[in-house]
Scaffold this active site. Structure first.
Site, PDB file in Angstrom:
ATOM      1  N   HIS A  18      87.445 103.934 -34.188  1.00  0.00           N
ATOM      2  CA  HIS A  18      88.330 103.671 -33.012  1.00  0.00           C
ATOM      3  C   HIS A  18      89.445 102.679 -33.354  1.00  0.00           C
ATOM      4  CE1 HIS A  18      89.439 104.007 -28.707  1.00  0.00           C
ATOM      5  NE2 HIS A  18      89.536 102.766 -28.612  1.00  0.00           N
ATOM      6  N   LYS A 163      95.160 107.755 -23.158  1.00  0.00           N
ATOM      7  CA  LYS A 163      96.014 106.694 -23.811  1.00  0.00           C
ATOM      8  C   LYS A 163      95.869 106.612 -25.230  1.00  0.00           C
ATOM      9  CE  LYS A 163      94.881 102.104 -23.380  1.00  0.00           C
ATOM     10  NZ  LYS A 163      94.587 100.908 -22.904  1.00  0.00           N
ATOM     11  N   LYS A 165      96.486 104.857 -28.830  1.00  0.00           N
ATOM     12  CA  LYS A 165      96.421 103.471 -29.427  1.00  0.00           C
ATOM     13  C   LYS A 165      97.689 103.667 -30.680  1.00  0.00           C
ATOM     14  CE  LYS A 165      93.290 101.135 -27.280  1.00  0.00           C
ATOM     15  NZ  LYS A 165      93.662  99.669 -26.709  1.00  0.00           N
ATOM     16  N   ASP A 194      99.102 102.405 -25.694  1.00  0.00           N
ATOM     17  CA  ASP A 194      98.760 100.945 -25.819  1.00  0.00           C
ATOM     18  C   ASP A 194      99.316 100.341 -27.317  1.00  0.00           C
ATOM     19  OD1 ASP A 194      97.725  98.395 -25.649  1.00  0.00           O
ATOM     20  OD2 ASP A 194      95.788  99.149 -25.322  1.00  0.00           O
ATOM     21  N   GLU A 220     101.726 100.081 -22.541  1.00  0.00           N
ATOM     22  CA  GLU A 220     100.886  98.643 -22.425  1.00  0.00           C
ATOM     23  C   GLU A 220     101.275  97.727 -23.619  1.00  0.00           C
ATOM     24  OE1 GLU A 220      95.910  97.536 -21.953  1.00  0.00           O
ATOM     25  OE2 GLU A 220      96.793  99.624 -21.942  1.00  0.00           O
ATOM     26  N   ASP A 245      98.645  93.363 -20.697  1.00  0.00           N
ATOM     27  CA  ASP A 245      97.277  93.393 -20.916  1.00  0.00           C
ATOM     28  C   ASP A 245      96.628  92.103 -21.457  1.00  0.00           C
ATOM     29  OD1 ASP A 245      94.579  93.667 -21.435  1.00  0.00           O
ATOM     30  OD2 ASP A 245      95.079  95.413 -23.205  1.00  0.00           O
ATOM     31  N   LYS A 269      90.862  93.242 -16.503  1.00  0.00           N
ATOM     32  CA  LYS A 269      89.677  93.416 -17.288  1.00  0.00           C
ATOM     33  C   LYS A 269      88.976  92.110 -16.828  1.00  0.00           C
ATOM     34  CE  LYS A 269      91.685  95.449 -21.243  1.00  0.00           C
ATOM     35  NZ  LYS A 269      92.258  95.248 -22.791  1.00  0.00           N
ATOM     36  N   GLU A 323      90.077 102.865 -17.307  1.00  0.00           N
ATOM     37  CA  GLU A 323      89.898 103.301 -18.642  1.00  0.00           C
ATOM     38  C   GLU A 323      88.317 102.950 -19.058  1.00  0.00           C
ATOM     39  OE1 GLU A 323      91.654 101.895 -22.903  1.00  0.00           O
ATOM     40  OE2 GLU A 323      92.424 101.242 -20.992  1.00  0.00           O
TER      41      GLU A 323
END
Length: 369
Positions: A18, A163, A165, A194, A220, A245, A269, A323
């Site tokens: 990831h 989304k 990255k 993001d 983001e 964020d 979050k 998410e």
């Protein structure tokens, strides 16, 4: 009365790398907190972060040491039902440590809701929705792999919000990657990006202009969290929603961003905000300021994901969805019965407290010794 506080580190492999601009997650370390009360009730919380110290100032190891050494001794002997009193004491004596405090507060609220035989959401204002649309993050960095992965998710009925990255490559290359995926998936799905603070303001101006023209739904944290002026200027300049964020570390940040029109969307979050109650305050500020809400994740496992779901289920506005895919990124679960993802949504647990049952054997198998 609180009899014991335990902090557990669990190392769980991911189903695939990831890749973020700040770190690549191959193994996620879950930080779990268990509070045991004298009536036999237990409560669970989670303080998981990303990439050691790559994302923020708390690491799994520092969270465990700080809870075990400084925070747990303050809690033992206190009345578990008085969450506000306990958290006020922690905030007075312990500086910072938002993730650690979030896990402790979650465990306290979980225990109290179990004692009252009600879902945790009912201690947070009451749920207004039973299921939450969930985005899936595409983070392999390979365009064709990401397209194939997205199509698998659509076929499974699991996700239709994606989304991406970005931020590791040249701006033009990143944008080309995103727009190729958007073109392949079509207009029936939502595609967001993001950047995880990777761009300068000039790079962001270039990148967002191209992303906006390509129909990308949100951008983001394109610039560093400390550069609030740039975030504000970008939000004012572009029609594409700019999402805050990493800059959101609690209600004070939320207030300052709202007052300056510094973002169009808040990614809420629970760990980053410092707990469920403070995350609720972040959301309330956004609603009053007309700022959209997105339910974010720190790639938590089942405990943090369930806690977030309970909170997000109480939001009157959740226009940018959530998410909460963290458990799906991991190769192993820690629950007796996994969280339910169905019809592109996470079903909010129904039982008392978090509404989940921890499997002690699975936890023991993953425990770092």
């Amino acid at each position: 009365m609180i009899e014991k506080v335990e902090t557990l580190l669990l190392d769980v492999p991911a189903i695939r790398p990831h890749k973020l601009s700040v770190a690549t997650v191959n193994v996620q370390t879950l930080v779990l907190v268990r509070i045991l009360c004298d009536d036999g009730t237990e409560g669970w919380g989670e303080a998981t972060t990303i990439g050691g110290l790559s994302y923020g100032e708390e690491s799994p190891e520092s969270i465990k040491i700080n809870i075990d050494t400084y925070m747990a001794p303050l809690l033992v002997g206190m009345e578990e039902s008085r969450t506000a009193v306990i958290m006020a004491r922690l905030n007075k004596v312990i500086q910072g440590n938002r993730f650690a405090k979030c896990a402790l507060e979650t465990a306290l609220l979980d225990a109290r809701a179990r004692q009252l035989n009600i879902p945790l959401s009912e201690l947070l204002g009451g749920r207004v929705r039973e299921a939450l649309p969930v985005a899936w993050t595409l983070a392999s960095g390979d365009t064709q792999k990401d397209i194939a992965e997205a199509n698998r998710m659509l076929d499974l009925g699991r996700h239709r919000i994606f989304k991406l990255k970005i931020g590791l490559r040249d701006v033009a290359d990143d944008v080309a990657h995103v727009l190729a995926i958007k073109k392949a998936l079509g207009d029936s799905v939502s595609v967001r990006v993001d950047v995880n603070q990777a761009w300068s303001e000039l790079q962001a101006e270039r990148g967002i202009a191209m992303l906006e023209a390509g129909g990308i739904d949100a951008i983001e944290q394109p610039v560093a969290a400390a550069n609030r002026g740039a975030l504000q200027r970008l939000a004012r300049r572009f029609q594409a929603p700019i999402m805050a964020d990493e800059v959101l570390k609690g209600p004070q940040d939320a207030f300052e961003l709202a007052a300056s029109s510094g973002a169009d969307v808040f990614s809420v979050k629970i760990n980053q905000a410092g707990g469920l109650i403070k995350a609720r305050q972040v959301a309330d500020i956004a609603v009053q300021a007309g700022i959209g809400l997105y339910g974010g994740t720190m790639l938590e496992g089942a405990v943090g994901t369930a806690a977030s779901a309970h909170l997000f289920s109480t939001f009157s506005d959740l226009s940018f969805d959530t998410e909460l895919f963290g458990p799906l990124l991991l190769t192993q679960d820690i629950l007796r019965e996994p969280l339910v993802y169905r019809d592109f949504m996470l079903q909010v647990p129904q039982g008392p407290g978090l509404g989940i049952a921890i499997d002690p054997d699975r936890v023991a198998a993953l425990l770092r010794h």
